[in-house]
Design a protein around this motif. Structure first.
Motif, mmCIF file in Angstrom:
data_model
loop_
_atom_site.group_PDB
_atom_site.id
_atom_site.type_symbol
_atom_site.label_atom_id
_atom_site.label_comp_id
_atom_site.label_asym_id
_atom_site.label_seq_id
_atom_site.Cartn_x
_atom_site.Cartn_y
_atom_site.Cartn_z
ATOM 1 N N SER A 279 0.845 -1.190 0.000
ATOM 2 C CA SER A 279 0.000 0.000 0.000
ATOM 3 C C SER A 279 0.882 1.242 0.000
ATOM 4 N N TYR A 280 0.250 2.363 -0.299
ATOM 5 C CA TYR A 280 0.969 3.626 -0.300
ATOM 6 C C TYR A 280 0.020 4.731 0.123
ATOM 7 N N SER A 281 0.577 5.861 0.506
ATOM 8 C CA SER A 281 -0.236 7.029 0.823
ATOM 9 C C SER A 281 0.521 8.272 0.378
ATOM 10 N N GLY A 282 -0.225 9.307 0.109
ATOM 11 C CA GLY A 282 0.358 10.570 -0.311
ATOM 12 C C GLY A 282 -0.724 11.458 -0.888
ATOM 13 N N HIS A 283 -0.343 12.532 -1.498
ATOM 14 C CA HIS A 283 -1.303 13.462 -2.092
ATOM 15 C C HIS A 283 -1.441 13.198 -3.590
ATOM 16 N N ALA A 284 -2.663 12.935 -4.008
ATOM 17 C CA ALA A 284 -2.953 12.714 -5.424
ATOM 18 C C ALA A 284 -3.082 14.035 -6.167
ATOM 19 N N SER A 285 -3.343 15.096 -5.441
ATOM 20 C CA SER A 285 -3.464 16.422 -6.025
ATOM 21 C C SER A 285 -3.184 17.448 -4.932
ATOM 22 N N ALA A 286 -2.562 18.553 -5.301
ATOM 23 C CA ALA A 286 -2.257 19.612 -4.337
ATOM 24 C C ALA A 286 -2.988 20.892 -4.716
ATOM 25 N N PHE A 287 -3.466 21.601 -3.706
ATOM 26 C CA PHE A 287 -4.167 22.861 -3.943
ATOM 27 C C PHE A 287 -3.181 23.966 -4.313
ATOM 28 N N PHE A 288 -3.627 24.857 -5.177
ATOM 29 C CA PHE A 288 -2.920 26.088 -5.543
ATOM 30 C C PHE A 288 -1.546 25.851 -6.178
ATOM 31 N N VAL A 289 -1.353 24.690 -6.819
ATOM 32 C CA VAL A 289 -0.097 24.402 -7.514
ATOM 33 C C VAL A 289 -0.407 24.346 -9.005
ATOM 34 N N PRO A 290 0.061 25.318 -9.791
ATOM 35 C CA PRO A 290 -0.197 25.283 -11.227
ATOM 36 C C PRO A 290 0.418 24.023 -11.840
ATOM 37 N N ASP A 291 -0.364 23.302 -12.623
ATOM 38 C CA ASP A 291 0.182 22.103 -13.263
ATOM 39 C C ASP A 291 0.815 22.488 -14.597
ATOM 40 N N GLN A 292 1.337 21.499 -15.303
ATOM 41 C CA GLN A 292 2.036 21.770 -16.558
ATOM 42 C C GLN A 292 1.188 21.384 -17.772
ATOM 43 N N SER A 293 -0.129 21.533 -17.661
ATOM 44 C CA SER A 293 -1.003 21.223 -18.794
ATOM 45 C C SER A 293 -1.078 22.430 -19.723
ATOM 46 N N TRP A 294 -1.767 22.257 -20.824
ATOM 47 C CA TRP A 294 -1.919 23.339 -21.795
ATOM 48 C C TRP A 294 -2.585 24.567 -21.198
ATOM 49 N N PRO B 204 -9.450 24.325 -2.820
ATOM 50 C CA PRO B 204 -10.119 23.528 -1.793
ATOM 51 C C PRO B 204 -11.609 23.376 -2.117
ATOM 52 N N GLY B 205 -12.128 22.192 -1.850
ATOM 53 C CA GLY B 205 -13.530 21.898 -2.126
ATOM 54 C C GLY B 205 -13.742 21.214 -3.463
ATOM 55 N N ALA B 206 -12.705 21.159 -4.300
ATOM 56 C CA ALA B 206 -12.833 20.590 -5.645
ATOM 57 C C ALA B 206 -13.200 19.108 -5.628
ATOM 58 N N PHE B 207 -12.813 18.381 -4.597
ATOM 59 C CA PHE B 207 -13.049 16.939 -4.545
ATOM 60 C C PHE B 207 -14.169 16.538 -3.598
ATOM 61 N N ALA B 208 -14.584 17.428 -2.734
ATOM 62 C CA ALA B 208 -15.493 17.094 -1.631
ATOM 63 C C ALA B 208 -16.771 16.383 -2.076
ATOM 64 N N ASP B 209 -17.433 16.880 -3.105
ATOM 65 C CA ASP B 209 -18.698 16.283 -3.539
ATOM 66 C C ASP B 209 -18.519 14.904 -4.161
ATOM 67 N N TYR B 210 -17.350 14.638 -4.742
ATOM 68 C CA TYR B 210 -17.142 13.393 -5.467
ATOM 69 C C TYR B 210 -16.458 12.292 -4.642
ATOM 70 N N PRO C 283 -8.772 5.209 2.618
ATOM 71 C CA PRO C 283 -9.394 6.525 2.825
ATOM 72 C C PRO C 283 -8.903 7.534 1.783
ATOM 73 N N ALA C 284 -9.705 8.547 1.548
ATOM 74 C CA ALA C 284 -9.327 9.687 0.710
ATOM 75 C C ALA C 284 -10.044 10.898 1.287
ATOM 76 N N VAL C 285 -9.291 11.946 1.608
ATOM 77 C CA VAL C 285 -9.872 13.145 2.219
ATOM 78 C C VAL C 285 -9.182 14.388 1.682
ATOM 79 N N GLU C 286 -9.924 15.476 1.679
ATOM 80 C CA GLU C 286 -9.296 16.767 1.417
ATOM 81 C C GLU C 286 -8.699 17.236 2.731
ATOM 82 N N ASP C 287 -7.426 17.615 2.708
ATOM 83 C CA ASP C 287 -6.810 18.217 3.880
ATOM 84 C C ASP C 287 -6.292 19.603 3.476
ATOM 85 N N ALA C 288 -5.498 20.224 4.298
ATOM 86 C CA ALA C 288 -5.028 21.580 4.003
ATOM 87 C C ALA C 288 -4.148 21.641 2.752
#
Length: 111
Positions: A30-45, A52-58, A84-89
């Protein structure tokens, strides 16, 4: 002929922990870590920035479906199952088991 674009999302592999395996050369289970980070610009087009809140409903549906990633984001080749999967800070924190498949084994070796 239309031009094809490949879009990728990149998150630095920081703070990922592995568990299990039971020996010096055994693979993690098993592993744990952050699948996505808030306020970090990605390298997409279009430089997506997740707030924050982007994942809460899903999250309940994500956990019920039981899918974590795919080898090179190929949704037909899952590599693990969320525990488990949760939004944290920081963002979307996930703990997941690694599937006992060829792709899961490859990922476990790389981790």
């Amino acid at each position: 002929m239309s031009e094809s674009r490949i879009e990728r999302k990149v998150l630095a592999l920081d703070g990922v922990e592995t568990r299990g395996g039971g020996g010096e050369h055994a693979l993690p289970t098993s592993y744990s870590g952050h699948a996505s980070a808030f306020f970090v610009p990605d390298q997409s087009w279009y430089t997506d920035i997740i707030a924050p809140g982007a994942f809460a409903d899903y999250l309940p549906q994500f956990l019920a479906r039981g899918f974590v990633g795919g080898m090179n984001h190929d949704w037909c080749q899952p590599i693990g199952r969320p525990l488990p999967a949760v939004e944290d800070a920081k963002g979307l924190a996930v703990e997941a088991s690694i599937s006992h498949t060829g792709h899961g084994t490859d990922v476990a070796r790389l981790l």
